[in-house]
Design a protein around this motif. Structure first.
Motif, PDB file in Angstrom:
ATOM      1  N   GLN A   1       0.842  -1.198   0.000  1.00 54.40           N
ATOM      2  CA  GLN A   1       0.000   0.000   0.000  1.00 54.40           C
ATOM      3  C   GLN A   1       0.876   1.248   0.000  1.00 54.40           C
ATOM      4  N   ARG A   2       1.915   1.206   0.846  1.00 53.99           N
ATOM      5  CA  ARG A   2       2.790   2.370   0.936  1.00 53.99           C
ATOM      6  C   ARG A   2       3.510   2.611  -0.389  1.00 53.99           C
ATOM      7  N   SER A   3       3.997   1.498  -0.964  1.00 55.98           N
ATOM      8  CA  SER A   3       4.758   1.656  -2.213  1.00 55.98           C
ATOM      9  C   SER A   3       3.876   2.242  -3.317  1.00 55.98           C
ATOM     10  N   PHE A   4       2.600   1.832  -3.350  1.00 61.28           N
ATOM     11  CA  PHE A   4       1.702   2.406  -4.358  1.00 61.28           C
ATOM     12  C   PHE A   4       1.409   3.881  -4.064  1.00 61.28           C
ATOM     13  N   ASN A   5       1.194   4.156  -2.783  1.00 66.95           N
ATOM     14  CA  ASN A   5       0.900   5.534  -2.405  1.00 66.95           C
ATOM     15  C   ASN A   5       2.062   6.472  -2.715  1.00 66.95           C
ATOM     16  N   GLU A   6       3.284   5.892  -2.717  1.00 67.52           N
ATOM     17  CA  GLU A   6       4.459   6.724  -2.962  1.00 67.52           C
ATOM     18  C   GLU A   6       4.924   6.666  -4.419  1.00 67.52           C
ATOM     19  N   TYR A   7       4.109   6.028  -5.248  1.00 56.62           N
ATOM     20  CA  TYR A   7       4.455   5.870  -6.671  1.00 56.62           C
ATOM     21  C   TYR A   7       4.636   7.248  -7.315  1.00 56.62           C
ATOM     22  N   ARG A   8       5.795   7.425  -7.955  1.00 63.49           N
ATOM     23  CA  ARG A   8       6.189   8.758  -8.424  1.00 63.49           C
ATOM     24  C   ARG A   8       5.443   9.275  -9.666  1.00 63.49           C
ATOM     25  N   PRO A   9       5.551   8.499 -10.759  1.00 61.70           N
ATOM     26  CA  PRO A   9       5.048   9.062 -12.029  1.00 61.70           C
ATOM     27  C   PRO A   9       3.616   9.545 -11.942  1.00 61.70           C
ATOM     28  N   GLU A  10       2.804   8.957 -11.079  1.00 62.10           N
ATOM     29  CA  GLU A  10       1.409   9.373 -10.997  1.00 62.10           C
ATOM     30  C   GLU A  10       0.991   9.316  -9.529  1.00 62.10           C
ATOM     31  N   ALA A  11       0.133  10.249  -9.118  1.00 60.58           N
ATOM     32  CA  ALA A  11      -0.319  10.256  -7.715  1.00 60.58           C
ATOM     33  C   ALA A  11      -1.416   9.213  -7.540  1.00 60.58           C
ATOM     34  N   LEU A  12      -1.138   8.208  -6.690  1.00 62.13           N
ATOM     35  CA  LEU A  12      -2.093   7.109  -6.504  1.00 62.13           C
ATOM     36  C   LEU A  12      -2.585   7.042  -5.067  1.00 62.13           C
ATOM     37  N   THR A  13      -3.759   6.426  -4.919  1.00 58.33           N
ATOM     38  CA  THR A  13      -4.218   6.072  -3.574  1.00 58.33           C
ATOM     39  C   THR A  13      -4.568   4.597  -3.594  1.00 58.33           C
ATOM     40  N   ALA A  14      -3.966   3.843  -2.676  1.00 51.08           N
ATOM     41  CA  ALA A  14      -4.302   2.424  -2.542  1.00 51.08           C
ATOM     42  C   ALA A  14      -5.187   2.262  -1.307  1.00 51.08           C
ATOM     43  N   VAL A  15      -6.335   1.678  -1.535  1.00 54.03           N
ATOM     44  CA  VAL A  15      -7.336   1.587  -0.462  1.00 54.03           C
ATOM     45  C   VAL A  15      -7.473   0.138  -0.029  1.00 54.03           C
ATOM     46  N   MET A  16      -7.510  -0.087   1.316  1.00 55.46           N
ATOM     47  CA  MET A  16      -7.828  -1.428   1.801  1.00 55.46           C
ATOM     48  C   MET A  16      -9.352  -1.498   1.920  1.00 55.46           C
ATOM     49  N   PRO A  17     -10.003  -2.266   1.080  1.00 57.55           N
ATOM     50  CA  PRO A  17     -11.464  -2.185   0.993  1.00 57.55           C
ATOM     51  C   PRO A  17     -12.169  -2.554   2.305  1.00 57.55           C
ATOM     52  N   GLY A  18     -11.680  -3.574   3.012  1.00 55.13           N
ATOM     53  CA  GLY A  18     -12.341  -4.007   4.252  1.00 55.13           C
ATOM     54  C   GLY A  18     -12.460  -2.868   5.243  1.00 55.13           C
ATOM     55  N   ASP A  19     -11.317  -2.202   5.475  1.00 54.89           N
ATOM     56  CA  ASP A  19     -11.307  -1.112   6.452  1.00 54.89           C
ATOM     57  C   ASP A  19     -12.234   0.018   6.030  1.00 54.89           C
ATOM     58  N   THR A  20     -12.157   0.338   4.736  1.00 56.35           N
ATOM     59  CA  THR A  20     -12.936   1.471   4.259  1.00 56.35           C
ATOM     60  C   THR A  20     -14.431   1.152   4.272  1.00 56.35           C
ATOM     61  N   LEU A  21     -14.758  -0.104   3.984  1.00 57.02           N
ATOM     62  CA  LEU A  21     -16.165  -0.508   4.057  1.00 57.02           C
ATOM     63  C   LEU A  21     -16.701  -0.320   5.475  1.00 57.02           C
ATOM     64  N   LEU A  22     -15.868  -0.732   6.444  1.00 50.44           N
ATOM     65  CA  LEU A  22     -16.300  -0.583   7.838  1.00 50.44           C
ATOM     66  C   LEU A  22     -16.484   0.889   8.190  1.00 50.44           C
ATOM     67  N   GLU A  23     -15.556   1.691   7.682  1.00 55.53           N
ATOM     68  CA  GLU A  23     -15.629   3.131   7.903  1.00 55.53           C
ATOM     69  C   GLU A  23     -16.950   3.676   7.362  1.00 55.53           C
ATOM     70  N   LEU A  24     -17.267   3.185   6.179  1.00 51.97           N
ATOM     71  CA  LEU A  24     -18.492   3.623   5.525  1.00 51.97           C
ATOM     72  C   LEU A  24     -19.712   3.160   6.324  1.00 51.97           C
ATOM     73  N   TRP A  25     -19.586   1.931   6.862  1.00 49.08           N
ATOM     74  CA  TRP A  25     -20.692   1.365   7.641  1.00 49.08           C
ATOM     75  C   TRP A  25     -20.959   2.213   8.886  1.00 49.08           C
ATOM     76  N   GLN A  26     -19.860   2.758   9.417  1.00 44.27           N
ATOM     77  CA  GLN A  26     -20.017   3.600  10.598  1.00 44.27           C
ATOM     78  C   GLN A  26     -20.964   4.767  10.319  1.00 44.27           C
ATOM     79  N   LEU A  27     -20.930   5.213   9.062  1.00 47.01           N
ATOM     80  CA  LEU A  27     -21.794   6.336   8.694  1.00 47.01           C
ATOM     81  C   LEU A  27     -23.253   5.989   8.921  1.00 47.01           C
ATOM     82  N   THR A  28     -23.566   4.700   8.750  1.00 45.94           N
ATOM     83  CA  THR A  28     -24.947   4.277   8.943  1.00 45.94           C
ATOM     84  C   THR A  28     -25.195   3.922  10.412  1.00 45.94           C
ATOM     85  N   GLY A  29     -24.210   4.263  11.238  1.00 45.63           N
ATOM     86  CA  GLY A  29     -24.281   3.903  12.658  1.00 45.63           C
ATOM     87  C   GLY A  29     -25.560   4.338  13.346  1.00 45.63           C
TER      88      GLY A  29
END
Lengths: 241, 411
Positions: free
Chosen positions: B248-276
């Motif tokens: 994840q870090r290596s992708f996030n630090e990828y030079r030629p293009e600005a990338l974001t690597a997302v861990m879907p499980g964590d982010t899904l839970l984060e999203l679920w919190q919204l429906t808390g």
């Protein structure tokens, strides 16, 4: 053995009283003056006593004390020489089932049980009374028959019986298995005159047959003549309600 | 004493039945609400599984997840072919699924992807995609449709699809020249996959090339590199989960293009919190439902205690002890609660078996119908305990009253 010791303790009278109250004081709150104060009251075996008193004279309380459901603040109450205070709660329950029969003014019966089941109910709580009967059901039927509850009524739920029938069924229940003491709390007051006389007649006949002590509470003084002795309850009430 | 209690219960069976039914309903409702709540969470979290990272152009993780998995909105921009190559050839990467999106067909997303998708994409508890009908796309012009798309638009293998550009309705430009032919229909998954149309990456690009002149109106993709940057995101599976943070870090630090690597499980839970809030509300509702049931028992028991005052005094006079008389009431409360819970459980199971197929068919909502989950046993245990506690109150009242009534009955 045990009985002899107690008889000696009781001193003067050689005969063991059926029920005996000594210096009894009772009030609902310990702080206030006692509601009931009975210096001495004695019921001999086989005696039929009429306890007279208007309502509010502490009758219910006195009966509660005699049957060991209530305990006095002071004094002792003995039934057949054994004091209620000497027993644990469960022993009192057993002792009451063994030696006392009770008839109330009304609503004597458990409504969802049949007349016969109601009559046999005390035997479940008292092995002693059950043991006195060779065939409890047969003897219950016989006694019910003598008091005019025919076999056609036995299976009916108690709630369907007439008041007179209910009272007679209650009398049979109190008598079955020959408890030594029978307490009747205004058992005739819900009955009309004819039923009342007939009921009293039957009750006294059965009590004489079994030799039990009858303590009959009523405000109806006209019944008093049928008894060996009359005790005025008003004499013991200390506080007006 | 037991037979006496049973006869007494039978005598009052009418009102007791109502009490039991009210408990049963609240138990069934509680279990139902809880089941739906936990299953909703599980379903939500199971929208994607087995995917370790989602790589997209630099952006908000939630937005990236919404776009790539849930098909809501679009990523900020696309990825160059070079970037996709680099991501996929990382030595820790086991597989990668490129995703291109931007077109719709009658309200359903058209997604350009790779055949790897059918081998490696996982949802729920590690379930792969399977076909209800037909097979994968084998040609540039063939497409695979989700079950819901097929059902609502009546598509079968062989149906023709005309794609609209953009996420809107019918009004936008149609790629009329390039119709796709349905080669397969996916089995229902209960995830956004059911509402998507999958075509090959070549097909997706060909659709644009064939309509070359229009690229300049694409607001989402850099007009000059429309074809080049058609990949919106890449789903990545790693050889070893343990490596995920480093990759994840290596992708996030990828030079030629600005990338974001997302861990879907964590982010899904984060999203679920919204429906808390909704979730908390459900928990409260189910709690209140049980409370009402218990109040019902108490009310019924208290009423019956009053009704039975004389009966109790009679029993006392005959020789029944206080523990027996009190136990009668307490036992009744426990028995009523137990029967209510059992009936409620049966009711719940019947309802679940009845509703599960409907929920699945209509909302793609998977619900485990059978059995009782461990958490539910715990809840039932609590209800029973509460029933006993609730019974303690009338029982105590009987106890106090038996003491003061003595054997005489005050009418």
């Amino acid at each position: 053995m045990n009985l002899r010791v107690q008889r000696r303790q009781m001193g003067t009278d050689a005969r063991l009283a059926a029920v005996e109250l000594c210096d009894v004081k009772f009030g609902w709150r310990t702080s206030s003056a006692p509601l009931l104060s009975v210096p001495e009251m004695r019921f001999e075996p086989g005696e039929k006593v009429f306890l007279a008193g208007p309502s509010g004279s502490g009758k219910s309380t006195l009966l509660g004390l005699m049957s060991g459901v209530l305990l006095p603040q002071a004094g002792t109450i003995r039934v057949l020489g054994k004091g209620w205070g000497e027993m644990s709660a469960s022993q009192r329950d057993r002792y009451r089932a063994d030696h006392l029969g009770v008839i109330f003014q009304m609503f004597n019966l458990v409504p969802y049980l049949s007349a016969l089941e109601n009559v046999l109910l005390p035997l479940k709580f008292s092995k002693l009374r059950a043991a006195r009967l060779q065939d409890p059901e047969e003897q219950a039927r016989e006694l019910l028959g003598r008091l005019g509850i025919g076999s056609d009524l036995l299976g009916r739920p108690a709630g369907e019986l007439s008041v007179g029938e209910q009272q007679r069924t209650a009398a049979v229940r109190a008598l079955l298995g020959q408890p030594e003491v029978l307490i009747a709390d205004e058992p005739t007051s819900a009955l009309d005159a004819d039923n009342r006389d007939a009921f009293l007649e039957l009750l006294i006949a059965e009590v004489e047959l079994s030799g039990a002590t009858l303590i009959f509470v009523s405000h109806d003084g006209s019944l008093a003549s049928r008894f060996d002795r009359v005790v005025q309850l008003a004499d013991f009430r200390t506080v007006a309600r | 004493m037991i037979s006496l209690a049973l006869k007494s219960l039978w005598f009052r069976r009418g009102s007791l039945a109502i009490t039991v039914i009210s408990i049963a309903f609240s138990v069934a409702l509680l279990l139902g609400i809880e089941r739906v709540r936990t299953q909703a969470k599980e379903n939500f979290a199971g929208m994607v599984s087995g995917t370790d990272l989602i790589v997209s152009a630099r952006g908000n993780p939630v937005q990236i997840l919404l776009a790539s998995i849930m098909h809501i909105g679009y990523p900020a921009s696309g990825l160059t072919q070079d970037t996709v190559q680099t991501v996929c050839s990382n030595r820790n990467v086991a597989w990668c699924i490129p995703i291109a999106m931007g077109d719709t067909h009658r309200g359903y997303r058209v997604i350009g992807t790779d055949l790897v998708m059918f081998d490696e994409f996982r949802y729920a508890r590690n379930v792969g995609l399977s076909f209800r009908e037909g097979r994968r796309f084998t040609e540039v012009s063939s497409a695979v449709v989700g079950s819901q798309v097929a059902d609502s638009l009546g598509y079968r293998v062989g149906s023709k699809i005309v794609v609209t550009h953009g996420a809107g309705g019918e009004s936008l430009i149609e790629h009329a020249a390039e119709p796709f032919t349905v080669s397969g229909v996916l089995a229902p998954t209960g995830t956004p996959v059911d509402r998507a149309i999958y075509v090959s990456m070549e097909g997706y690009e060909a659709m644009h090339e064939g309509f070359g002149g229009h690229a300049n109106i694409d607001p989402l993709v850099d007009p000059d590199h429309a074809e080049e940057k058609s990949v919106s995101a890449v789903l990545v599976g790693l050889k070893s989960r343990a490596a995920v943070l480093g990759v994840q870090r290596s992708f996030n630090e990828y030079r030629p293009e600005a990338l974001t690597a997302v861990m879907p499980g964590d982010t899904l839970l984060e999203l679920w919190q919204l429906t808390g809030i909704a979730e908390t509300a459900l928990v409260w509702i189910s709690g209140v439902v049980v409370l009402i049931g218990l109040v019902g028992i108490t009310a019924n028991l208290l009423a019956s205690v009053n009704e039975r005052r004389r009966e109790m005094a009679v029993l006392r006079a005959i020789g029944a002890g206080l523990p027996q008389v009190t136990g009668l009431i307490l036992g009744e409360a426990i028995l009523l609660t137990t029967v209510g819970v059992v009936v409620g459980l049966v009711l719940f199971q019947v309802a679940m078996f009845g509703l599960a197929p409907m929920l699945r068919a209509r909302y793609g909502f998977e619900i485990a119908a059978g059995g009782v989950l461990p958490g539910e046993w715990v809840r039932l245990g609590w209800i029973l305990l509460a029933g006993a506690l609730v019974g303690a109150f009338p029982a105590y009242r009987t106890y106090k009253r038996s003491l003061s009534d003595g054997i005489s009955i005050r009418v």
